[in-house]
Design a protein around this motif. Structure first.
Motif, PDB file in Angstrom:
ATOM      1  N   VAL A 161      92.900 -88.449 -41.361  1.00  0.00           N
ATOM      2  CA  VAL A 161      93.717 -88.310 -40.150  1.00  0.00           C
ATOM      3  C   VAL A 161      95.096 -87.715 -40.419  1.00  0.00           C
ATOM      4  CG1 VAL A 161      92.523 -90.255 -39.068  1.00  0.00           C
ATOM      5  CG2 VAL A 161      94.644 -90.673 -40.321  1.00  0.00           C
ATOM      6  N   ALA A 162      95.358 -87.297 -41.658  1.00  0.00           N
ATOM      7  CA  ALA A 162      96.699 -86.837 -42.044  1.00  0.00           C
ATOM      8  C   ALA A 162      97.139 -85.613 -41.243  1.00  0.00           C
ATOM      9  CB  ALA A 162      96.725 -86.510 -43.537  1.00  0.00           C
ATOM     10  N   ARG A 163      98.438 -85.519 -41.016  1.00  0.00           N
ATOM     11  CA  ARG A 163      99.043 -84.392 -40.315  1.00  0.00           C
ATOM     12  C   ARG A 163      99.723 -83.456 -41.302  1.00  0.00           C
ATOM     13  NH1 ARG A 163      95.911 -84.436 -36.201  1.00  0.00           N
ATOM     14  NH2 ARG A 163      96.057 -86.310 -34.900  1.00  0.00           N
ATOM     15  N   PRO A 164      99.937 -82.182 -40.898  1.00  0.00           N
ATOM     16  CA  PRO A 164     100.629 -81.238 -41.783  1.00  0.00           C
ATOM     17  C   PRO A 164     101.988 -81.778 -42.215  1.00  0.00           C
ATOM     18  CG  PRO A 164      99.627 -80.069 -39.950  1.00  0.00           C
ATOM     19  CD  PRO A 164      99.479 -81.535 -39.647  1.00  0.00           C
ATOM     20  N   ASP A 165     102.427 -81.287 -43.352  1.00  0.00           N
ATOM     21  CA  ASP A 165     103.711 -81.673 -43.941  1.00  0.00           C
ATOM     22  C   ASP A 165     103.734 -83.118 -44.405  1.00  0.00           C
ATOM     23  OD1 ASP A 165     105.406 -79.404 -44.135  1.00  0.00           O
ATOM     24  OD2 ASP A 165     105.674 -79.424 -41.967  1.00  0.00           O
ATOM     25  N   THR A 166     102.559 -83.661 -44.738  1.00  0.00           N
ATOM     26  CA  THR A 166     102.490 -84.980 -45.354  1.00  0.00           C
ATOM     27  C   THR A 166     101.707 -84.858 -46.653  1.00  0.00           C
ATOM     28  OG1 THR A 166     100.433 -85.616 -44.223  1.00  0.00           O
ATOM     29  CG2 THR A 166     102.521 -86.112 -43.102  1.00  0.00           C
ATOM     30  N   SER A 167     101.927 -85.789 -47.557  1.00  0.00           N
ATOM     31  CA  SER A 167     101.275 -85.715 -48.863  1.00  0.00           C
ATOM     32  C   SER A 167      99.767 -85.925 -48.765  1.00  0.00           C
ATOM     33  CB  SER A 167     101.882 -86.752 -49.814  1.00  0.00           C
ATOM     34  OG  SER A 167     101.711 -88.062 -49.298  1.00  0.00           O
ATOM     35  N   ALA A 168      99.306 -86.637 -47.732  1.00  0.00           N
ATOM     36  CA  ALA A 168      97.876 -86.906 -47.588  1.00  0.00           C
ATOM     37  C   ALA A 168      97.110 -85.739 -46.965  1.00  0.00           C
ATOM     38  CB  ALA A 168      97.657 -88.166 -46.740  1.00  0.00           C
ATOM     39  N   VAL A 219      91.714 -81.032 -42.845  1.00  0.00           N
ATOM     40  CA  VAL A 219      91.402 -79.795 -42.120  1.00  0.00           C
ATOM     41  C   VAL A 219      89.958 -79.812 -41.635  1.00  0.00           C
ATOM     42  CG1 VAL A 219      91.200 -77.287 -42.292  1.00  0.00           C
ATOM     43  CG2 VAL A 219      93.158 -78.462 -43.340  1.00  0.00           C
ATOM     44  N   LEU A 220      89.028 -80.177 -42.511  1.00  0.00           N
ATOM     45  CA  LEU A 220      87.613 -80.192 -42.138  1.00  0.00           C
ATOM     46  C   LEU A 220      87.345 -81.232 -41.050  1.00  0.00           C
ATOM     47  CD1 LEU A 220      84.727 -79.193 -42.643  1.00  0.00           C
ATOM     48  CD2 LEU A 220      84.526 -80.922 -44.448  1.00  0.00           C
ATOM     49  N   CYS A 221      87.879 -82.447 -41.237  1.00  0.00           N
ATOM     50  CA  CYS A 221      87.632 -83.518 -40.262  1.00  0.00           C
ATOM     51  C   CYS A 221      88.217 -83.181 -38.903  1.00  0.00           C
ATOM     52  CB  CYS A 221      88.229 -84.832 -40.768  1.00  0.00           C
ATOM     53  SG  CYS A 221      87.362 -85.567 -42.176  1.00  0.00           S
TER      54      CYS A 221
END
Length: 277
Positions: free
Chosen positions: A160-167, A173-175
């Motif tokens: 569920v990570a968003r851009p500009d985060t380490s995760a 992107v795929l999910c």
């Protein structure tokens, strides 16, 4: 015997001499309230088909059967099969089918058909591989109606990570390109037998609309190259990928940016141009 007459799960585990195998990525859940909570995440399951990977002694399987589901479970650990056979007998009416196999070698659509819900406490050592395979299907919409998966919290956060985060990375992107994904809730390590070293989380994914004209393999190659050297600018990480820098320019994306700053839409725009070549 019916489902309500079954002995406590801990007694079943003890009677069959079951212990979680690290080599199989196993951690058993025995808290009935927690298992019922997981079974509620996909929504009503009465009369629906559910596909479960790695049921072990059958704790989550019980909860799914109680919720009215018809369960097809794949288990490679032969030690668990007698306990699952008892559960199948108690469920009656052919409501539980247990397949003795490795889930990585299963053709799920052939086994369960289309429209099944996947609900599983996935073995940690194959969780990401299965999730990626289910999302990377060349046929979309996929055979599954939803995915409700117990994963390591770290992996769930990557989903569920968003851009500009380490995760944020390839998995995000795929999910997020192919599904709507959320973390339903976290699960303390002490809920498992034995307790794993990490916190877990239940994620829920539902298929998105038919993705734009993007080749999933092309997107995977693009994100592998971009995030494989995530600290480098895209002009460096993508220079060996034919057409990638020109595609960036055509999409108006500055090649001085780093992979983690690109949105899912930007990645798919670049992959779409590469797919058209």
């Amino acid at each position: 015997m019916c489902l309500s007459d079954l002995p406590p799960l801990r007694d079943v585990i003890a009677r069959h001499g079951l212990s979680a195998k690290k080599s199989l990525g196993q951690n058993f859940l025995t808290d009935g309230n927690l298992l019922d909570r997981i079974a509620r995440v996909p929504g009503p399951l009465e009369g629906r088909t559910v596909y479960e990977v790695g049921p072990g002694p059958g704790g989550l399987t019980r909860a799914l059967l109680k919720a009215g589901a018809n369960v097809i479970a794949v288990e490679r650990d032969s030690r668990a099969l007698p306990a699952l056979a008892e559960l199948a007998a108690a469920a009656g009416e052919g409501r539980l089918r247990v397949v003795d196999a490795d889930a990585l070698g299963i053709d799920e659509e052939e086994l369960v058909g289309r429209g099944a819900h996947v609900v599983s406490n996935l073995p940690y050592n194959i969780g990401t591989a299965l999730l990626t395979r289910w999302l990377a299907s060349p046929v979309w919409p996929p055979w599954w109606a939803s995915l409700t998966l117990m994963l390591q919290k770290e992996v769930a956060e990557r989903v569920v990570a968003r851009p500009d985060t380490s995760a944020y990375g390839r998995l995000a992107v795929l999910c997020q390109w192919r599904s709507s994904a959320r973390i339903a809730f976290e699960v303390n390590r002490n809920a498992f037998v034995p307790p794993p070293k990490v916190t877990s989380a239940v994620v829920h994914l539902t298929p998105g609309d038919m993705p734009p004209d993007v080749d999933v393999k092309q997107l995977e190659r693009l994100t592998a190259a971009a995030f494989g050297q995530r600290r480098k600018m895209l002009r460096a990480s993508l220079k060996a990928m034919p057409g990638a820098l020109a595609a960036l320019e055509s999409c108006g994306i500055d090649s001085a940016r780093r992979a983690e700053t690109l949105s899912v839409a930007e990645f798919t725009s670049v992959a779409r141009l590469l797919s058209a070549k």
